[in-house]
Design an enzyme around this catalytic site. Structure first.
Site, short mmCIF file in Angstrom:
data_model
loop_
_atom_site.label_atom_id
_atom_site.label_comp_id
_atom_site.label_asym_id
_atom_site.label_seq_id
_atom_site.Cartn_x
_atom_site.Cartn_y
_atom_site.Cartn_z
N GLY A 190 -6.97 4.00 8.43
CA GLY A 190 -6.59 2.32 8.70
C GLY A 190 -7.73 1.58 8.29
O GLY A 190 -7.82 0.38 8.05
N ARG A 200 0.94 11.89 -9.33
CA ARG A 200 1.49 10.46 -9.10
C ARG A 200 2.85 10.10 -9.63
O ARG A 200 3.85 9.47 -9.17
CB ARG A 200 0.61 9.37 -9.74
N LYS A 205 0.68 7.35 8.69
CA LYS A 205 0.25 8.44 9.50
C LYS A 205 -0.42 8.03 10.68
O LYS A 205 -1.64 7.89 10.96
CB LYS A 205 -0.74 9.29 8.41
N GLU A 252 1.04 -1.22 0.03
CA GLU A 252 -0.03 -0.02 0.02
C GLU A 252 0.81 1.24 -0.09
O GLU A 252 1.97 1.14 0.59
CB GLU A 252 -0.81 -0.10 1.25
N ASP A 253 0.33 2.52 -0.52
CA ASP A 253 1.22 3.81 -0.56
C ASP A 253 1.15 4.35 0.91
O ASP A 253 2.22 4.54 1.48
CB ASP A 253 0.50 4.57 -1.47
N ASP A 278 -1.81 10.55 -5.22
CA ASP A 278 -2.22 11.51 -6.02
C ASP A 278 -2.99 12.69 -5.09
O ASP A 278 -3.32 12.62 -4.18
CB ASP A 278 -3.46 10.99 -6.87
N THR A 308 -9.18 1.53 4.82
CA THR A 308 -8.96 0.68 3.50
C THR A 308 -8.45 -0.62 4.12
O THR A 308 -8.96 -1.66 3.49
CB THR A 308 -8.02 1.35 2.56
N LEU A 309 -7.42 -0.65 4.72
CA LEU A 309 -6.55 -2.14 4.79
C LEU A 309 -7.26 -2.94 5.66
O LEU A 309 -7.20 -4.15 5.66
CB LEU A 309 -5.10 -1.89 5.45
N ASP A 322 -3.60 5.62 6.53
CA ASP A 322 -3.99 6.93 7.02
C ASP A 322 -5.17 6.38 8.29
O ASP A 322 -4.81 6.32 9.50
CB ASP A 322 -4.68 7.47 5.91
P1 IMP Z 1 -7.04 4.91 4.98
O1 IMP Z 1 -8.38 4.13 4.50
O2 IMP Z 1 -7.80 5.95 5.44
O3 IMP Z 1 -5.97 4.60 5.82
O4 IMP Z 1 -6.63 5.50 3.43
C1 IMP Z 1 -5.73 5.31 2.64
C2 IMP Z 1 -5.70 5.81 1.67
O5 IMP Z 1 -6.07 7.32 1.49
C3 IMP Z 1 -4.47 5.79 0.68
O6 IMP Z 1 -4.40 4.61 -0.02
C4 IMP Z 1 -4.47 6.83 0.13
O7 IMP Z 1 -5.16 6.51 -1.37
C5 IMP Z 1 -5.47 8.04 0.56
N1 IMP Z 1 -4.52 8.80 1.30
C6 IMP Z 1 -4.42 9.09 2.52
N2 IMP Z 1 -3.57 10.08 3.05
C7 IMP Z 1 -3.32 10.57 1.81
C8 IMP Z 1 -2.16 11.49 1.58
O8 IMP Z 1 -1.59 12.11 2.32
N3 IMP Z 1 -1.98 11.93 0.19
C9 IMP Z 1 -2.55 11.04 -0.84
N4 IMP Z 1 -3.46 10.03 -0.47
C10 IMP Z 1 -3.77 9.70 0.98
MG MG Z 2 -4.69 4.60 -2.08
#
Ligand code: IMP
Ligand code: MG
Length: 182
Positions: A110, A170, A136, A104-105, A164, A112-113, A108
């Site tokens: 958490g 990107r 983060k 994963e990139d 992005d 999505t994962l 944030d």
């Molecule tokens: P989560 O489900 O909140 O952990 O989100 C993860 C997804 O949010 C990542 O795969 C990114 O696509 C997007 N994301 C979260 N923070 C950033 C950021 O600072 N820059 C760009 N994309 C972000």
């Molecule tokens: Mg993403």
């Protein structure tokens, strides 16, 4: 002088050299930890943000592996809490009985994962681990810990090296903090 395609950038947070060095270290660590297993590793790239990271990382992993891709979409936007995660591109391969490494990139909130791990776990892989370029931790809304993390960062919105803003930036080869001028 900033180039036109760098207009949204406030400052470089992680340089190309720092990324390269850290990706090599992660590849070495993953190689060490999976080397003794008999089965090939399945490396899953979460589209689209992790394509650059994944393509560099697999070149530093020196064991047999296969790659696969999974697409997800999250409801909410870049600045807003995600309420639902949907699969937009399914894996091509079966993962039952296999060692799986999700790439994963950024972690944030958490969410999505957590969702992806839940979906993939029902397919009964032998193991599932997570490798994320960025983390983060201060933004976490659900409990989620990556197994391999490139860099821990503060609560700032970042771009580049796959990440992005509205699908742009990107292709920037480093990780940057987004400015106001975009
Ligand atoms: P989560 O489900 O909140 O952990 O989100 C993860 C997804 O949010 C990542 O795969 C990114 O696509 C997007 N994301 C979260 N923070 C950033 C950021 O600072 N820059 C760009 N994309 C972000
Ligand atoms: Mg993403």
């Amino acid at each position: 002088m900033k180039k036109d395609w760098e207009k949204g950038i406030a400052k470089i947070l992680i340089s190309e050299d720092q990324i390269k060095k850290r990706v090599k270290e992660l590849g070495e660590q993953i190689t060490r930890e999976y080397k003794s297993r008999n089965e090939e590793l399945v490396v899953i790239c979460l589209l689209k943000g992790s394509i650059l990271f994944m393509s560099d990382l697999i070149r530093e992993i020196k064991i047999p592996l296969v790659i696969d891709f999974m697409g997800t979409s999250s409801y909410g936007n870049e600045f807003q809490a995600i309420t639902e995660v949907k699969i937009t591109k399914e894996l091509d391969e079966q993962i039952s009985g296999k060692d799986v490494l999700i790439v994963e990139d950024i972690i944030d909130t958490g969410r999505t994962l957590t969702k992806i791990k839940e979906i993939l776990s029902t397919r009964e892989p032998k193991s599932i681990k997570i490798c994320s370029l960025l983390d983060k931790p201060s933004r976490r809304e659900v409990k989620m810990k990556g197994d391999y993390i490139g860099f821990e960062i503060e609560d700032v919105f970042v771009l580049g090296y796959g990440l992005d803003f509205k699908q742009e930036y990107r292709n920037i080869p480093y990780v940057a903090v987004m400015g106001k001028d975009f």
